[in-house]
Design an enzyme around this catalytic site. Structure first.
Site, PDB file in Angstrom:
ATOM      1  N   GLU A 132      11.915  -2.104  12.403  1.00 30.25           N
ATOM      2  CA  GLU A 132      11.460  -1.113  11.428  1.00 30.25           C
ATOM      3  C   GLU A 132      10.225  -0.389  11.951  1.00 30.25           C
ATOM      4  O   GLU A 132       9.204  -1.008  12.244  1.00 30.25           O
ATOM      5  CB  GLU A 132      11.156  -1.796  10.095  1.00 30.25           C
ATOM      6  CG  GLU A 132      10.832  -0.825   8.975  1.00 30.25           C
ATOM      7  CD  GLU A 132      10.599  -1.532   7.647  1.00 30.25           C
ATOM      8  OE1 GLU A 132      10.924  -0.952   6.600  1.00 30.25           O
ATOM      9  OE2 GLU A 132      10.083  -2.670   7.662  1.00 30.25           O
ATOM     10  N   TRP A 147       0.801  -1.225   0.000  1.00 29.75           N
ATOM     11  CA  TRP A 147       0.000   0.000   0.000  1.00 29.75           C
ATOM     12  C   TRP A 147       0.831   1.270   0.000  1.00 29.75           C
ATOM     13  O   TRP A 147       0.343   2.328  -0.349  1.00 29.75           O
ATOM     14  CB  TRP A 147      -0.923   0.020   1.222  1.00 29.75           C
ATOM     15  CG  TRP A 147      -0.212  -0.267   2.519  1.00 29.75           C
ATOM     16  CD1 TRP A 147      -0.134  -1.477   3.151  1.00 29.75           C
ATOM     17  CD2 TRP A 147       0.529   0.655   3.323  1.00 29.75           C
ATOM     18  NE1 TRP A 147       0.618  -1.367   4.297  1.00 29.75           N
ATOM     19  CE2 TRP A 147       1.045  -0.064   4.427  1.00 29.75           C
ATOM     20  CE3 TRP A 147       0.820   2.017   3.228  1.00 29.75           C
ATOM     21  CZ2 TRP A 147       1.819   0.526   5.426  1.00 29.75           C
ATOM     22  CZ3 TRP A 147       1.603   2.613   4.214  1.00 29.75           C
ATOM     23  CH2 TRP A 147       2.095   1.872   5.299  1.00 29.75           C
ATOM     24  N   ASN A 148       2.094   1.200   0.414  1.00 26.86           N
ATOM     25  CA  ASN A 148       2.835   2.453   0.625  1.00 26.86           C
ATOM     26  C   ASN A 148       3.245   3.125  -0.682  1.00 26.86           C
ATOM     27  O   ASN A 148       3.360   4.347  -0.752  1.00 26.86           O
ATOM     28  CB  ASN A 148       4.049   2.212   1.517  1.00 26.86           C
ATOM     29  CG  ASN A 148       5.047   1.238   0.918  1.00 26.86           C
ATOM     30  OD1 ASN A 148       4.662   0.216   0.355  1.00 26.86           O
ATOM     31  ND2 ASN A 148       6.318   1.536   1.042  1.00 26.86           N
ATOM     32  N   ASP A 195      -3.263  -4.259  -2.987  1.00 27.25           N
ATOM     33  CA  ASP A 195      -3.400  -4.221  -1.536  1.00 27.25           C
ATOM     34  C   ASP A 195      -4.796  -3.724  -1.162  1.00 27.25           C
ATOM     35  O   ASP A 195      -5.336  -2.814  -1.813  1.00 27.25           O
ATOM     36  CB  ASP A 195      -2.344  -3.295  -0.939  1.00 27.25           C
ATOM     37  CG  ASP A 195      -2.303  -3.387   0.574  1.00 27.25           C
ATOM     38  OD1 ASP A 195      -1.504  -4.170   1.096  1.00 27.25           O
ATOM     39  OD2 ASP A 195      -3.098  -2.684   1.238  1.00 27.25           O
ATOM     40  N   GLU A 232      11.608  -7.825  -2.133  1.00 30.77           N
ATOM     41  CA  GLU A 232      12.136  -6.616  -1.504  1.00 30.77           C
ATOM     42  C   GLU A 232      11.420  -6.444  -0.182  1.00 30.77           C
ATOM     43  O   GLU A 232      10.212  -6.219  -0.130  1.00 30.77           O
ATOM     44  CB  GLU A 232      11.943  -5.375  -2.375  1.00 30.77           C
ATOM     45  CG  GLU A 232      12.655  -4.179  -1.743  1.00 30.77           C
ATOM     46  CD  GLU A 232      12.413  -2.874  -2.438  1.00 30.77           C
ATOM     47  OE1 GLU A 232      11.803  -1.981  -1.817  1.00 30.77           O
ATOM     48  OE2 GLU A 232      12.825  -2.748  -3.612  1.00 30.77           O
ATOM     49  N   GLY A 276       7.228  -6.207   0.553  1.00 31.46           N
ATOM     50  CA  GLY A 276       6.501  -6.120   1.815  1.00 31.46           C
ATOM     51  C   GLY A 276       7.403  -6.413   2.986  1.00 31.46           C
ATOM     52  O   GLY A 276       8.631  -6.254   2.917  1.00 31.46           O
ATOM     53  N   SER A 277       6.824  -6.878   4.063  1.00 30.03           N
ATOM     54  CA  SER A 277       7.572  -7.114   5.293  1.00 30.03           C
ATOM     55  C   SER A 277       8.449  -8.356   5.173  1.00 30.03           C
ATOM     56  O   SER A 277       8.178  -9.275   4.385  1.00 30.03           O
ATOM     57  CB  SER A 277       6.618  -7.291   6.469  1.00 30.03           C
ATOM     58  OG  SER A 277       5.921  -8.529   6.366  1.00 30.03           O
ATOM     59  N   LYS A 299      -1.606  -8.495  -7.500  1.00 27.37           N
ATOM     60  CA  LYS A 299      -2.499  -8.457  -6.345  1.00 27.37           C
ATOM     61  C   LYS A 299      -2.498  -7.050  -5.771  1.00 27.37           C
ATOM     62  O   LYS A 299      -1.470  -6.535  -5.351  1.00 27.37           O
ATOM     63  CB  LYS A 299      -2.050  -9.441  -5.267  1.00 27.37           C
ATOM     64  CG  LYS A 299      -2.963  -9.437  -4.056  1.00 27.37           C
ATOM     65  CD  LYS A 299      -2.353 -10.134  -2.870  1.00 27.37           C
ATOM     66  CE  LYS A 299      -3.189  -9.858  -1.623  1.00 27.37           C
ATOM     67  NZ  LYS A 299      -3.229  -8.426  -1.261  1.00 27.37           N
ATOM     68  N   CYS A 318      10.292   1.807   2.301  1.00 26.14           N
ATOM     69  CA  CYS A 318      11.235   0.768   2.699  1.00 26.14           C
ATOM     70  C   CYS A 318      12.674   1.275   2.725  1.00 26.14           C
ATOM     71  O   CYS A 318      13.500   0.756   3.477  1.00 26.14           O
ATOM     72  CB  CYS A 318      11.109  -0.436   1.762  1.00 26.14           C
ATOM     73  SG  CYS A 318      11.347  -0.045   0.020  1.00 26.14           S
TER      74      CYS A 318
END
Length: 538
Positions: free
Chosen positions: A407, A178-179, A204, A275, A253-254, A202, A309
């Site tokens: 983070e 989403w960011n 978010d 990433e 993502g995470s 996909k 990120c």
């Protein structure tokens, strides 16, 4: 009356609690329906409705796809992919360049959507447009070169011809966050498509309309219907289904979710690029221009409201300049204009959600409870917006605090003192992340030498993050827990292909001629080995 209230009044739209009053006026029900048609969900599907960050009210219901919808979309993509791959790279590039031109022409629309769905300042929304446009032009021009056949010497030089060629993987799955809903969702799709793949993206749940808008624009540019499909719905369920059906997955993502994606992809023996998270350091050497370093730190720390990120979370200043740099940094921080506007009047916008606000607040509260000092910010700003948090600078952060190596993903930085370059390097390389880093110094040679010792996929010199990220001809990715693989550059498109070797013999099967004794053939082979060694061949 606030700027947002003025916007609401000017739009004449309802501001009732049931729905966001900040829906851009051009986002009509008909436009929304034209985007939602790109989802393969059934008419009676359940829906998810995101919350608009600027007013904490619902946006619009978006149908949820099911795992069966994902499987069907992949089947349709497989049927469409061969015809797309049969086109020349130049023909595929024409579609991408038309998309580029339409994007530049209609960029205000996607910036409105990004802000409405995600809450960032407009300049940071424009940066997504800039990055996607640059990626489109770069790969449209360079894809043929990146994917060109590579001739190599064969087993018998002169009598065999060998080429390494690149072939599409088939259907590429892209799971984007989403960011950066536009840059990360579309920026990976472009090289995958130019490499001859079909793509399943996909969206978010926070930002589905942005990606659906992009898909509609690509259709207008001439991309066939099933060559790029979009699915939406609950993250874990739809993400797992995507990995279970595609031929390659690109995930952003995470780190925690990245491990799950990697394990699931490994179970199917398909490739993956990941990433993941970062805890990115910035080093201010003793010879740095402190005003430049402070300005660069503020830009890299508070861009995208810290939800990036590669944004800076740890700042390490040489003890000789620490005090002066701290004052310059606090001045740069206080100059940041925090606001919620749909124009270019804000430097820092809103966090994306209550969950992000809670996480940022919890990190800061934990650090303060354990002895950290708040030099700037350190609190939410509900008077500006429901999820707004002040640009924050902390001091005296230690490893007992969640914020130290975890983070934060918000507008928060911790300031550290280093005795020399070696001490700065030690602090910078703490933890297991390794995504991005920065060094500020007037001595470019010395900064370069230090950069090579930092464990990070990208290191910026005299810039916080943008120089490396914006260099689309160079790879971008992480080391350690920050991921696998690279986007951008040659690797950013070749990862979406398989390497295939095509070898041809001009003399038929290579081996002993009919009737020749094997011993004689082996002796001739040994003489050849000695000759090739003497001639330094290979």
């Amino acid at each position: 009356m606030t700027a947002l209230q003025e916007t609401q009044q000017e739009t004449g739209q309802e501001t009732q609690q049931a729905a966001s009053g900040l829906r851009p006026t051009w986002v009509s029900d008909a436009r929304i329906a034209s985007w939602l048609r790109w989802l393969p969900a059934a008419d009676d599907a359940a829906t998810l409705t995101a919350t608009a960050p600027y007013d904490a009210r619902p946006t619009v219901p978006v149908p949820c796809c099911t795992p069966e919808d994902v499987a069907g979309a992949v089947t349709a993509a497989r049927a469409a992919q061969p015809a797309w791959a049969d086109l020349s790279v130049a023909a595929r590039a024409e579609v991408v360049l038309r998309f580029h031109d339409l994007l530049v022409e209609r960029q205000d629309e996607v910036m409105d959507l990004i802000q409405w769905e995600m809450g960032k300042a407009r300049f940071h929304a424009w940066q997504e447009v800039l990055q996607v446009a640059n990626i489109a032009r770069h790969y449209a021009k360079q894809a043929a070169s990146y994917l060109a056949d590579h001739k190599v010497r064969g087993a018998v030089p002169g009598l065999t011809r060998v080429r390494e060629v690149r072939v599409p993987r088939g259907v590429v799955g892209i799971i984007s966050p989403w960011n950066y809903p536009f840059y990360l969702g579309v920026g990976d799709a472009i090289p995958a498509l130019l490499a001859g793949n079909a793509v399943l993206g996909k969206a978010d749940p926070q930002t589905p309309l942005t990606l659906l808008w992009a898909r509609a624009l690509m259709a207008e540019a001439g991309l066939p219907e099933h060559v790029w499909s979009i699915v939406a719905g609950p993250g874990a369920e739809i993400g797992e289904a995507l990995v279970d059906h595609v031929d390659y997955v690109a995930f952003t993502g995470s780190t925690a979710t990245g491990r799950i994606v990697a394990q699931r992809a490994a179970g199917r023996l398909i490739g993956a690029s990941l990433e993941l998270g970062g805890k990115n350091p910035l080093i201010v050497r003793a010879d740095a221009d402190l005003e430049v370093a402070a300005r660069g730190t503020a830009l890299a720390a508070f861009a995208n409201t810290g939800q990036m990120c590669i944004h800076i979370e740890r700042v390490i200043a040489h003890t000789d300049v620490y005090d002066d740099f701290r004052e310059a940094l606090l001045a740069a921080t206080s100059s940041q204009k925090v606001a919620q506007t749909f124009d270019f009047g804000a430097d820092v916008g809103s966090l994306a959600s209550q969950a992000q606000l809670d996480k940022v607040g919890a990190h800061v509260a934990d650090a303060v409870a354990k002895g950290a000092t708040v030099l700037a910010g350190g609190r939410a700003l509900p008077e500006i917006g429901p999820y707004v948090y002040a640009p924050t600078v902390l001091e005296d952060v230690n490893e007992e605090m969640d914020l130290c190596l975890g983070e934060t993903f918000g507008p928060v930085i911790a300031l550290y003192r280093a005795t020399d370059d070696e001490d700065a390097l030690r602090i910078a390389n703490q933890g297991t992340a390794g995504l991005s880093a920065s060094v500020f110094s007037k001595d470019l040679k010395g900064a370069d030498a230090l950069a090579r010792r930092i464990r990070a996929g990208s290191v910026n010199i005299n810039d916080g993050a943008a120089v490396a990220a914006g260099s689309v001809e160079a790879g971008m990715g992480g080391m350690g827990d920050s991921g696998l693989g690279r986007r951008h550059g040659g690797e950013g498109i070749r990862k979406f292909t398989e390497s295939q070797t095509i070898a041809a013999s001009l003399i038929g099967p290579v081996g002993p001629p009919p009737g020749q004794a094997l011993e004689k053939f082996v002796a001739m082979g040994n003489k050849q080995l000695a000759l090739l060694r003497k001639l330094r061949v290979r």
